[in-house]
Design a protein around this motif. Structure first.
Motif, PDB file in Angstrom:
ATOM      1  N   SER A  38      32.011  36.239  40.790  1.00  0.00           N
ATOM      2  CA  SER A  38      31.718  34.807  40.904  1.00  0.00           C
ATOM      3  C   SER A  38      30.348  34.585  41.537  1.00  0.00           C
ATOM      4  N   LEU A  39      29.737  33.448  41.237  1.00  0.00           N
ATOM      5  CA  LEU A  39      28.445  33.122  41.826  1.00  0.00           C
ATOM      6  C   LEU A  39      28.555  33.013  43.348  1.00  0.00           C
ATOM      7  N   GLU A  40      29.697  32.591  43.833  1.00  0.00           N
ATOM      8  CA  GLU A  40      29.899  32.492  45.286  1.00  0.00           C
ATOM      9  C   GLU A  40      29.791  33.874  45.938  1.00  0.00           C
ATOM     10  N   LYS A  41      30.431  34.877  45.325  1.00  0.00           N
ATOM     11  CA  LYS A  41      30.363  36.240  45.857  1.00  0.00           C
ATOM     12  C   LYS A  41      28.953  36.815  45.716  1.00  0.00           C
ATOM     13  N   ILE A  42      28.291  36.481  44.623  1.00  0.00           N
ATOM     14  CA  ILE A  42      26.920  36.944  44.433  1.00  0.00           C
ATOM     15  C   ILE A  42      26.031  36.349  45.522  1.00  0.00           C
ATOM     16  N   ARG A  72      38.845  46.549  39.875  1.00  0.00           N
ATOM     17  CA  ARG A  72      38.618  45.771  38.648  1.00  0.00           C
ATOM     18  C   ARG A  72      38.626  46.707  37.427  1.00  0.00           C
ATOM     19  N   ILE A  73      38.008  47.865  37.558  1.00  0.00           N
ATOM     20  CA  ILE A  73      38.000  48.844  36.465  1.00  0.00           C
ATOM     21  C   ILE A  73      39.434  49.256  36.132  1.00  0.00           C
ATOM     22  N   GLU A  74      40.256  49.489  37.153  1.00  0.00           N
ATOM     23  CA  GLU A  74      41.655  49.858  36.925  1.00  0.00           C
ATOM     24  C   GLU A  74      42.411  48.729  36.218  1.00  0.00           C
ATOM     25  N   ALA A  80      26.013  41.269  37.755  1.00  0.00           N
ATOM     26  CA  ALA A  80      27.229  40.937  38.494  1.00  0.00           C
ATOM     27  C   ALA A  80      28.070  39.913  37.722  1.00  0.00           C
ATOM     28  N   GLN A  81      27.423  38.933  37.109  1.00  0.00           N
ATOM     29  CA  GLN A  81      28.156  37.952  36.311  1.00  0.00           C
ATOM     30  C   GLN A  81      28.856  38.617  35.125  1.00  0.00           C
ATOM     31  N   ARG A  82      28.180  39.556  34.463  1.00  0.00           N
ATOM     32  CA  ARG A  82      28.798  40.262  33.338  1.00  0.00           C
ATOM     33  C   ARG A  82      30.025  41.046  33.788  1.00  0.00           C
ATOM     34  N   LEU A  83      30.039  41.474  35.038  1.00  0.00           N
ATOM     35  CA  LEU A  83      31.183  42.204  35.586  1.00  0.00           C
ATOM     36  C   LEU A  83      32.284  41.259  36.056  1.00  0.00           C
ATOM     37  N   SER A 111      40.491  39.934  45.780  1.00  0.00           N
ATOM     38  CA  SER A 111      39.719  40.155  44.573  1.00  0.00           C
ATOM     39  C   SER A 111      38.319  39.592  44.696  1.00  0.00           C
ATOM     40  N   LEU A 112      37.387  40.371  44.342  1.00  0.00           N
ATOM     41  CA  LEU A 112      35.988  39.964  44.319  1.00  0.00           C
ATOM     42  C   LEU A 112      35.745  38.979  43.189  1.00  0.00           C
ATOM     43  N   PHE A 113      36.629  38.957  42.230  1.00  0.00           N
ATOM     44  CA  PHE A 113      36.378  38.265  40.986  1.00  0.00           C
ATOM     45  C   PHE A 113      37.054  36.917  40.886  1.00  0.00           C
ATOM     46  N   SER A 114      37.631  36.427  41.971  1.00  0.00           N
ATOM     47  CA  SER A 114      38.276  35.115  41.906  1.00  0.00           C
ATOM     48  C   SER A 114      37.353  34.031  42.365  1.00  0.00           C
TER      49      SER A 114
END
Length: 167
Positions: free
Chosen positions: A68-72, A104-106, A62-65, A164-167
């Protein structure tokens, strides 16, 4: 969900670190932020259940993608605490993340496909820039790569994913 046997396999931090490909300090950090847990022996040494290896693999992937640790942590908090997570548990997390990973892929695809043209930074240093930005007009609309950011936002809006999942 598989119940733990009373004789579940417990591993020492060095064993987990070696098998998972992380430093022992990473295990301590993951434990400190609530991603994994351990028990203490009578000699006050940490031990981890063997199934922590799957959790660590999940964390690292998940980190490589870019998650964030919070979402994990939010995802891991949904797993059973006293039982080994089963296939259904992992599938539930996968379903929850699917749309956000697709967005995210897009975004990454748009970055790959448009990065070599012009990222709309306003630097005016590229003589072959296909987009003219006289007097840094784009700078009036905000910071960063304005044109690329706009393309990625349009792509994300098209998929219906606003957060976003990634913020």
């Amino acid at each position: 969900m598989t119940q733990l046997d009373t004789d579940a396999v417990w591993l020492k931090p060095g064993q987990v670190a070696e098998r998972a490909g992380v430093a022992v300090s990473a295990l301590h950090y993951y434990e400190q932020v609530g991603l994994i847990s351990s028990r203490r022996t009578s000699g006050n040494r940490r031990e981890y259940r063997r199934d922590v290896l799957r959790v660590i693999a999940f964390i690292r992937t998940a980190q490589r993608l870019g998650v964030s640790l919070e979402k994990i942590k939010d995802a891991l908090d949904q797993l059973p605490e006293q039982a080994i997570p089963g296939k259904r548990d992992w599938a539930r997390i996968s379903r929850q993340w699917r749309d956000e990973l697709t967005a995210r892929i897009e975004e990454l695809t748009a970055l790959r496909d448009n990065f070599s043209d012009c990222i709309g930074c306003g630097c005016l240093s590229l003589t072959s820039c296909p987009y003219s930005n006289p007097n840094d007009i784009l700078g009036q609309h905000g910071t960063g790569a304005r044109r690329l950011t706009a393309r990625m936002t349009q792509s994300t809006t098209r998929t219906g994913t606003e957060t976003s999942l990634f913020s």
